[in-house]
Design a protein around this motif. Structure first.
Motif, PDB file in Angstrom:
ATOM      1  N   THR A 257       0.884  -1.242  -0.022  1.00 17.74           N
ATOM      2  CA  THR A 257       0.068  -0.033  -0.131  1.00 17.74           C
ATOM      3  C   THR A 257       1.028   1.206  -0.157  1.00 17.74           C
ATOM      4  O   THR A 257       0.528   2.407  -0.770  1.00 17.74           O
ATOM      5  CB  THR A 257      -0.852  -0.080   1.188  1.00 17.74           C
ATOM      6  N   ARG A 258       1.928   1.195   0.805  1.00 20.59           N
ATOM      7  CA  ARG A 258       2.529   2.667   0.882  1.00 20.59           C
ATOM      8  C   ARG A 258       3.476   2.655  -0.415  1.00 20.59           C
ATOM      9  O   ARG A 258       3.374   3.776  -0.877  1.00 20.59           O
ATOM     10  CB  ARG A 258       3.841   2.346   2.095  1.00 20.59           C
ATOM     11  N   VAL A 261       0.729   3.528  -3.469  1.00 21.25           N
ATOM     12  CA  VAL A 261      -0.010   4.997  -3.090  1.00 21.25           C
ATOM     13  C   VAL A 261       0.724   6.057  -2.802  1.00 21.25           C
ATOM     14  O   VAL A 261       0.651   7.159  -3.549  1.00 21.25           O
ATOM     15  CB  VAL A 261      -0.960   4.780  -1.860  1.00 21.25           C
ATOM     16  N   LEU A 315      -7.290  -1.476  -2.362  1.00 19.73           N
ATOM     17  CA  LEU A 315      -6.109  -0.940  -2.591  1.00 19.73           C
ATOM     18  C   LEU A 315      -6.243  -0.428  -4.154  1.00 19.73           C
ATOM     19  O   LEU A 315      -5.911   0.692  -4.555  1.00 19.73           O
ATOM     20  CB  LEU A 315      -5.137  -1.928  -2.610  1.00 19.73           C
ATOM     21  N   VAL A 323      -7.790   2.949   0.951  1.00 20.77           N
ATOM     22  CA  VAL A 323      -6.776   2.555   1.919  1.00 20.77           C
ATOM     23  C   VAL A 323      -7.446   2.342   3.328  1.00 20.77           C
ATOM     24  O   VAL A 323      -7.095   1.503   3.881  1.00 20.77           O
ATOM     25  CB  VAL A 323      -5.736   3.541   1.950  1.00 20.77           C
ATOM     26  N   VAL A 326      -8.725  -1.336   3.289  1.00 21.13           N
ATOM     27  CA  VAL A 326      -7.468  -2.151   3.408  1.00 21.13           C
ATOM     28  C   VAL A 326      -7.208  -2.306   4.977  1.00 21.13           C
ATOM     29  O   VAL A 326      -7.116  -3.401   5.107  1.00 21.13           O
ATOM     30  CB  VAL A 326      -6.300  -1.542   2.452  1.00 21.13           C
TER      31      VAL A 326
END
Length: 480
Positions: A257-258, A261, A315, A323, A326
């Motif tokens: 995710t980091r 995004v 996501l 997010v 998630v």
């Protein structure tokens, strides 16, 4: 100057230092105390993980450490707490198994602590180097604990398969990271995003993005990088399988995710297509492949593949609501999974552990409380209202709808409906089939884990969900 730089960074990495230094201290304790120290080291490791979680909640400031390599923000804080709690609970669940199965090795909790340190670095990674260091610190420990039962051929095979395929995924990730660095000249995620905004699209960068996502998809068991999961889940000792199914999935999803995004935000439309494909493949494959499984650990492996697909739906939305979905989904998934594995670890008769779904036959008459708890967890995993699992799917599907990804949400609902079959089959075996030989009494720590997870799934979430959802929304706001 250097001392000031380090002094400013140390508070940010306080939880990592607590766990890593504690792991080394417990390794020395186990070495000098001998093989009989396994239970003591395990319980001390659980206490250490809980202490690190409390430290993280209460006293660690937000900020960056070591020039931006490690980031502590609301997103990292939320996911680190989840990782620490997941590791602590799965370690606690191993106590009775270790005593009964000659698994009482002090190396196991130490390796779990080292893997958890790697997971925390993954969650807080601010550049490509920290990403890889955290990933490999976690992976090397996981390779060993998958094969930690050296006298069992299945465990050794599981460790070898995981190692070989894991090395392949690491190579893919490194190749992708080198392409990203080569085309942007940056390793920090924020600097990569800035370079992408100023330079525009590049085919080489897209190739690098694909390879990095492929390497991270392996860690969450997403299709088509899932091939290790069923064999490793079945072959590894059950406490190891429970650990694999919980904390590492949360950490890998946080890192994915980091990375997407934050660093590739200018390429959102490009990585969205990859995530949508992986999500659909995982949901559909997990729904159909689990139907024919007779071993409950393999069934949970295919179930986890499907659930990672559902989490990726959020996501794929690529926005704050996605997010948030998630984060909520991963916490709910981990709660349901540890409760289910508490039951699987309790599937013991006088002649040893059993793992077949058919061994749960008639559980409602031999162990009614266990059967009721397992039924609630199965319904929650299936996503039936009003249980907590329903709300996890609701948030990710609504995020997809809000982003205009209507086909993805529809496929998710259909796959969830198909997956209901194998969860209901377990319920049918417990409540309808003729009773099999009863299990030995459930150990106290497993009763506690099963009770807390079941109550959290229903009805306690009615009270606890609001603060959890608010924390998840605050954490997701980090990137937006």
């Amino acid at each position: 100057m250097i001392s000031e730089f380090i002094a400013a960074s140390l508070p940010i990495v306080g939880p990592e230092l607590i766990v890593s230094v504690g792991a080394m201290a417990l390794l020395m304790l186990g070495t000098f105390a001998g093989e009989r120290s396994g239970r003591m080291v395990t319980l001390l490791s659980v206490g250490l993980l809980l202490f690190a979680a409390l430290w993280l909640i209460g006293s660690t400031p937000n900020g960056v450490a070591f020039g931006g390599s490690i980031i502590l923000d609301p997103f990292a804080r939320f996911m680190k707490v989840a990782v620490l709690l997941g590791s602590a609970v799965t370690l606690l669940m191993s106590v009775s198994f270790a005593r009964n199965e000659n698994f009482d090795k002090f190396e196991f909790p130490v390796l779990v602590l080292l893997a958890t340190t790697g997971m925390m670095v993954m969650v807080s990674a601010g550049d490509l180097i920290a990403l890889y260091l955290g990933l490999e610190l976690q992976s090397l420990a996981l390779y060993v604990i998958a094969a930690i039962n050296r006298d069992n051929a299945r465990s050794s095979e599981a460790g070898l398969k995981y190692f070989v395929l894991g090395a392949l995924s690491s190579g893919m990730l490194l190749y992708g990271a080198s392409l990203v660095y080569g085309f942007t000249g940056q390793i920090e995620f924020s600097a990569i995003a800035a370079a992408l905004s100023s330079e525009g699209r590049s085919f080489g960068l897209l190739v690098g993005l694909v390879f990095v996502i492929a390497g991270l998809a392996f860690k969450i068991s997403a299709v088509p990088f899932h091939m290790w999961t069923p064999d490793v889940y079945e072959g590894a000792p059950t406490p190891v399988t429970a650990f694999f199914a919980a904390a590492p999935k949360v950490a890998a999803m946080a890192l994915l995710t980091r990375f997407t995004v934050q660093s590739f935000q200018p390429y959102t439309t490009d990585w969205q297509q990859i995530i949508v494909f992986v999500s659909i493949a995982s949901m559909v494959f997990g729904a159909f492949a689990a139907i024919g499984q007779r071993n409950i650990k393999r069934l949970m492996a295919y179930s986890s593949i499907g659930h990672m697909g559902y989490a990726l739906v959020g996501l794929a939305a690529g926005d704050e609501a996605g997010v948030t979905g998630v984060l909520i989904y991963m916490v709910i998934y981990m709660t349901m999974t540890v409760g289910t594995f508490a039951v699987i670890l309790s599937m013991r008769r006088k002649d040893g552990m059993v793992e077949e779904v058919s061994d749960l036959a008639g559980l409602s008459r031999t162990h009614p409380v266990m059967a009721l708890a397992m039924t609630i967890l199965m319904f929650s995993l299936a996503g039936l209202p009003p249980l907590l699992g329903f709300w996890g799917k609701y948030y990710v599907f609504m995020a997809a709808v809000g982003a205009g990804l209507y086909p993805l949400a529809i496929i998710g609902v259909v796959a969830s409906t198909i997956g209901l079959f194998y969860y209901l089959r377990i319920v049918k075996v417990m409540w309808v089939d003729e009773p099999a030989t009863g299990f030995v009494p459930m150990p106290m720590e497993l009763r506690v884990v099963l009770g807390l997870s079941t109550v959290f799934v229903f009805p306690a979430y009615i009270v606890l969900a609001a603060p959890m959802f608010a924390a998840a929304a605050s954490a997701a706001g980090t990137f937006f």
